[in-house]
Design a protein around this motif. Sequence first.
Motif, PDB file in Angstrom:
ATOM      1  N   HIS A 180       0.797  -1.222   0.000  1.00 34.41           N
ATOM      2  CA  HIS A 180       0.000   0.000   0.000  1.00 34.41           C
ATOM      3  C   HIS A 180       0.831   1.274   0.000  1.00 34.41           C
ATOM      4  N   THR A 181       1.947   1.288   0.733  1.00 32.34           N
ATOM      5  CA  THR A 181       2.753   2.521   0.670  1.00 32.34           C
ATOM      6  C   THR A 181       3.248   2.724  -0.753  1.00 32.34           C
ATOM      7  N   HIS A 182       3.477   1.623  -1.486  1.00 32.43           N
ATOM      8  CA  HIS A 182       3.980   1.772  -2.852  1.00 32.43           C
ATOM      9  C   HIS A 182       2.854   1.976  -3.851  1.00 32.43           C
ATOM     10  N   LYS A 183       1.835   1.128  -3.778  1.00 32.93           N
ATOM     11  CA  LYS A 183       0.790   1.162  -4.799  1.00 32.93           C
ATOM     12  C   LYS A 183      -0.059   2.433  -4.724  1.00 32.93           C
ATOM     13  N   THR A 184      -0.367   2.867  -3.532  1.00 30.66           N
ATOM     14  CA  THR A 184      -1.219   4.051  -3.374  1.00 30.66           C
ATOM     15  C   THR A 184      -0.472   5.216  -2.740  1.00 30.66           C
ATOM     16  N   GLY A 185       0.309   4.896  -1.706  1.00 29.32           N
ATOM     17  CA  GLY A 185       0.901   5.946  -0.878  1.00 29.32           C
ATOM     18  C   GLY A 185       1.848   6.872  -1.616  1.00 29.32           C
ATOM     19  N   LYS A 186       2.703   6.300  -2.447  1.00 32.35           N
ATOM     20  CA  LYS A 186       3.745   7.134  -3.071  1.00 32.35           C
ATOM     21  C   LYS A 186       3.153   8.200  -3.987  1.00 32.35           C
ATOM     22  N   LEU A 187       2.092   7.855  -4.707  1.00 33.15           N
ATOM     23  CA  LEU A 187       1.518   8.852  -5.622  1.00 33.15           C
ATOM     24  C   LEU A 187       0.766   9.934  -4.847  1.00 33.15           C
ATOM     25  N   LEU A 188       0.155   9.555  -3.733  1.00 35.52           N
ATOM     26  CA  LEU A 188      -0.460  10.573  -2.871  1.00 35.52           C
ATOM     27  C   LEU A 188       0.627  11.490  -2.306  1.00 35.52           C
ATOM     28  N   ALA A 189       1.738  10.883  -1.910  1.00 38.44           N
ATOM     29  CA  ALA A 189       2.826  11.674  -1.326  1.00 38.44           C
ATOM     30  C   ALA A 189       3.394  12.668  -2.340  1.00 38.44           C
ATOM     31  N   VAL A 190       3.432  12.272  -3.619  1.00 36.93           N
ATOM     32  CA  VAL A 190       3.926  13.178  -4.657  1.00 36.93           C
ATOM     33  C   VAL A 190       3.096  14.456  -4.700  1.00 36.93           C
ATOM     34  N   CYS A 191       1.814  14.339  -4.427  1.00 38.03           N
ATOM     35  CA  CYS A 191       0.954  15.513  -4.498  1.00 38.03           C
ATOM     36  C   CYS A 191       1.374  16.552  -3.468  1.00 38.03           C
ATOM     37  N   ALA A 192       1.631  16.089  -2.246  1.00 42.49           N
ATOM     38  CA  ALA A 192       2.087  17.009  -1.209  1.00 42.49           C
ATOM     39  C   ALA A 192       3.486  17.527  -1.565  1.00 42.49           C
ATOM     40  N   GLU A 193       4.331  16.611  -2.036  1.00 39.67           N
ATOM     41  CA  GLU A 193       5.701  16.978  -2.399  1.00 39.67           C
ATOM     42  C   GLU A 193       5.711  18.022  -3.528  1.00 39.67           C
ATOM     43  N   ALA A 194       4.907  17.785  -4.538  1.00 42.58           N
ATOM     44  CA  ALA A 194       4.844  18.734  -5.658  1.00 42.58           C
ATOM     45  C   ALA A 194       4.306  20.085  -5.185  1.00 42.58           C
ATOM     46  N   GLY A 195       3.339  20.043  -4.283  1.00 41.34           N
ATOM     47  CA  GLY A 195       2.828  21.275  -3.703  1.00 41.34           C
ATOM     48  C   GLY A 195       3.937  22.052  -3.000  1.00 41.34           C
ATOM     49  N   CYS A 196       4.773  21.332  -2.266  1.00 38.10           N
ATOM     50  CA  CYS A 196       5.917  21.961  -1.586  1.00 38.10           C
ATOM     51  C   CYS A 196       6.892  22.563  -2.594  1.00 38.10           C
ATOM     52  N   ILE A 197       7.162  21.822  -3.651  1.00 38.71           N
ATOM     53  CA  ILE A 197       8.109  22.314  -4.678  1.00 38.71           C
ATOM     54  C   ILE A 197       7.563  23.579  -5.327  1.00 38.71           C
ATOM     55  N   LEU A 198       6.279  23.550  -5.677  1.00 40.31           N
ATOM     56  CA  LEU A 198       5.679  24.713  -6.346  1.00 40.31           C
ATOM     57  C   LEU A 198       5.623  25.926  -5.415  1.00 40.31           C
ATOM     58  N   ALA A 199       5.500  25.658  -4.111  1.00 46.47           N
ATOM     59  CA  ALA A 199       5.420  26.759  -3.148  1.00 46.47           C
ATOM     60  C   ALA A 199       6.796  27.110  -2.575  1.00 46.47           C
ATOM     61  N   ASP A 200       7.842  26.489  -3.131  1.00 46.74           N
ATOM     62  CA  ASP A 200       9.209  26.766  -2.669  1.00 46.74           C
ATOM     63  C   ASP A 200       9.389  26.548  -1.163  1.00 46.74           C
ATOM     64  N   ALA A 201       8.828  25.460  -0.663  1.00 43.42           N
ATOM     65  CA  ALA A 201       8.914  25.190   0.771  1.00 43.42           C
ATOM     66  C   ALA A 201      10.322  24.749   1.167  1.00 43.42           C
ATOM     67  N   LYS A 202      10.693  25.036   2.402  1.00 40.06           N
ATOM     68  CA  LYS A 202      12.010  24.615   2.923  1.00 40.06           C
ATOM     69  C   LYS A 202      12.029  23.118   3.185  1.00 40.06           C
ATOM     70  N   GLU A 204      12.689  21.334   5.848  1.00 43.10           N
ATOM     71  CA  GLU A 204      12.015  20.836   7.059  1.00 43.10           C
ATOM     72  C   GLU A 204      10.507  20.714   6.831  1.00 43.10           C
ATOM     73  N   ILE A 205       9.971  21.656   6.103  1.00 40.65           N
ATOM     74  CA  ILE A 205       8.534  21.615   5.803  1.00 40.65           C
ATOM     75  C   ILE A 205       8.227  20.433   4.879  1.00 40.65           C
ATOM     76  N   ARG A 206       9.090  20.241   3.893  1.00 42.23           N
ATOM     77  CA  ARG A 206       8.890  19.103   2.984  1.00 42.23           C
ATOM     78  C   ARG A 206       8.931  17.795   3.741  1.00 42.23           C
ATOM     79  N   ASP A 207       9.855  17.683   4.701  1.00 41.77           N
ATOM     80  CA  ASP A 207       9.944  16.456   5.497  1.00 41.77           C
ATOM     81  C   ASP A 207       8.652  16.236   6.286  1.00 41.77           C
ATOM     82  N   LEU A 208       8.115  17.302   6.850  1.00 40.78           N
ATOM     83  CA  LEU A 208       6.858  17.169   7.596  1.00 40.78           C
ATOM     84  C   LEU A 208       5.721  16.735   6.670  1.00 40.78           C
ATOM     85  N   PHE A 209       5.686  17.316   5.488  1.00 41.87           N
ATOM     86  CA  PHE A 209       4.648  16.922   4.530  1.00 41.87           C
ATOM     87  C   PHE A 209       4.794  15.459   4.102  1.00 41.87           C
ATOM     88  N   ARG A 210       6.054  15.024   4.042  1.00 46.48           N
ATOM     89  CA  ARG A 210       6.282  13.619   3.673  1.00 46.48           C
ATOM     90  C   ARG A 210       5.696  12.696   4.737  1.00 46.48           C
TER      91      ARG A 210
END
Lengths: 297, 297
Positions: A180-202, A204-210
């Motif tokens: 489940h972390t691979h089949k579903t989780g990783k793609l959900l995590a990309v959404c938060a990660e991409a949001g962080c990248i687009l918002a230029d997050a630091k 530590e914030i990216r780690d929390l989002f992860r």
Amino acid sequence: MRSLEFDQFALTAKNLLETELTTMVEELDGPPILKEAMEYSLQAGGKRIRPLLLFATMDTLGADWKLGVKVAAAIEMIHTYSLIHDDLPSMDDDDLRRGKPTNHKVFGEAIAILAGDALLTQSFRVLSTLDSAIFTDRQKLDIISCLSQSAGAEGMVGGQVADLLGEDKQVSLEELEYIHTHKTGKLLAVCAEAGCILADAKKEIRDLFRSFSHHLGLAFQIRDDILDQIGDEKMIGKPVGSDVSNKKSTYPALLTLTGAEEKLSYHIHAAKATLQKIGGKSLYLDTITELIATRNY
Amino acid sequence: MRSLEFDQFALTAKNLLETELTTMVEELDGPPILKEAMEYSLQAGGKRIRPLLLFATMDTLGADWKLGVKVAAAIEMIHTYSLIHDDLPSMDDDDLRRGKPTNHKVFGEAIAILAGDALLTQSFRVLSTLDSAIFTDRQKLDIISCLSQSAGAEGMVGGQVADLLGEDKQVSLEELEYIHTHKTGKLLAVCAEAGCILADAKKEIRDLFRSFSHHLGLAFQIRDDILDQIGDEKMIGKPVGSDVSNKKSTYPALLTLTGAEEKLSYHIHAAKATLQKIGGKSLYLDTITELIATRNY
């Protein structure tokens, strides 16, 4: 919990996203039947949880979430391709998805496979050609790198393989979490990660989002498994108990229904605790977390 | 025509590429059976014409071609995924490829589909993480953009759909050229294009290379069709006449064998004339063009 403000956000987001997806496919210079098959599954009425998660992440970090619509569309294309391929006769062999005939039932297996391939490929085309007046080349590459890792052999595809290998046998809780972390989780995590990248997050914030999206992803899947057992067929759009008939391992099967509900509750609390650490205006993320915990479809 | 220098170049290039491909798959943190299926088709002994074309383009433009090895590997991953999916029962239903059992014959349909998906996805991972000490972010994005367009609905996948739709009926020469410029031509053209991007070539040079690879791609496919009719089964690694039994339209079927040979000759001459305009040290490209015109497998 669900406020008028959130509903307004979710509706606006859904409309923007779906218009973007339609435009993207319409503009392609390709065989009409291929475009029709791509569009069919893109517009099959999903919950759009991934785009919402990306937009809500950007909003929490103070960025204009509407600027993320093409990135959200690219991720939704990958999610959609994975559903088309997962439903194929040689995989889960599903006839229905969200209450509608699956792609290969409508267009045949060959076109379904190719529509999936085209969606996957187009996703990277979209990301590599994002507007340079808004995003830097580095942001684009970071998202491509992150998405391609999370969707490929080390992520979603790897999880699907593990899922197939786990059929017809008792898997351990550890194996089930890997799936489940691979089949579903990783793609959900990309959404938060991409949001962080687009918002230029630091960092530590990216780690929390992860950490947040790790818990959210598992909660999502546990709720999915619970719904497969106790859900309303009309609401979930496929037969109740299809995991059991497909000989899939599930959380309720492994932990009992009560055990699965406890695990769901644990991950929802952990996700919310991480949100508190992130701070900011996280109304949308709070609501999304709540919706995942209680959704009926 | 084929010189010792070219043979040395081709051998070095092939070895470098194949080592790179093996390393790339080995380093993946994914299910062993998936990695095995990816590696099986990557190492199935192709002609490596795409990597050679990329390297030779860089060399002609005065760049160190060895720096292109990861990009060539990424393109070869896409080529390989397309072969795996094309061979599937719902597509061409081929049991043999280059004299070896096709991927789904060895690993089953589900794993074959997923191995293809993983190769396609990994290709973009490789390109997005190219060494920043050697390539600029802009170069990486240009290649990703160009490759994703050429491999998707507007390129290779679109061509495969047109090919499927053309089965069991007489297609026109125009339709046949559409199929081939898309199904085969666009990915060959990306190799020259990527070589230009990596060598920082000017627009006029890129345009010439585009014209060169258009003719080369058609020549490649016409020779393929001719070989399917008159080739040696042991050399081509699949039954002679399989296009006819698969009800594929071919150049000889449409133009007669002599007509197809004339068309091949036309495109080879046009390719060579473009090379002359490009100038530079184009020994390798001359030889590749010649090899495509006369190859027996």
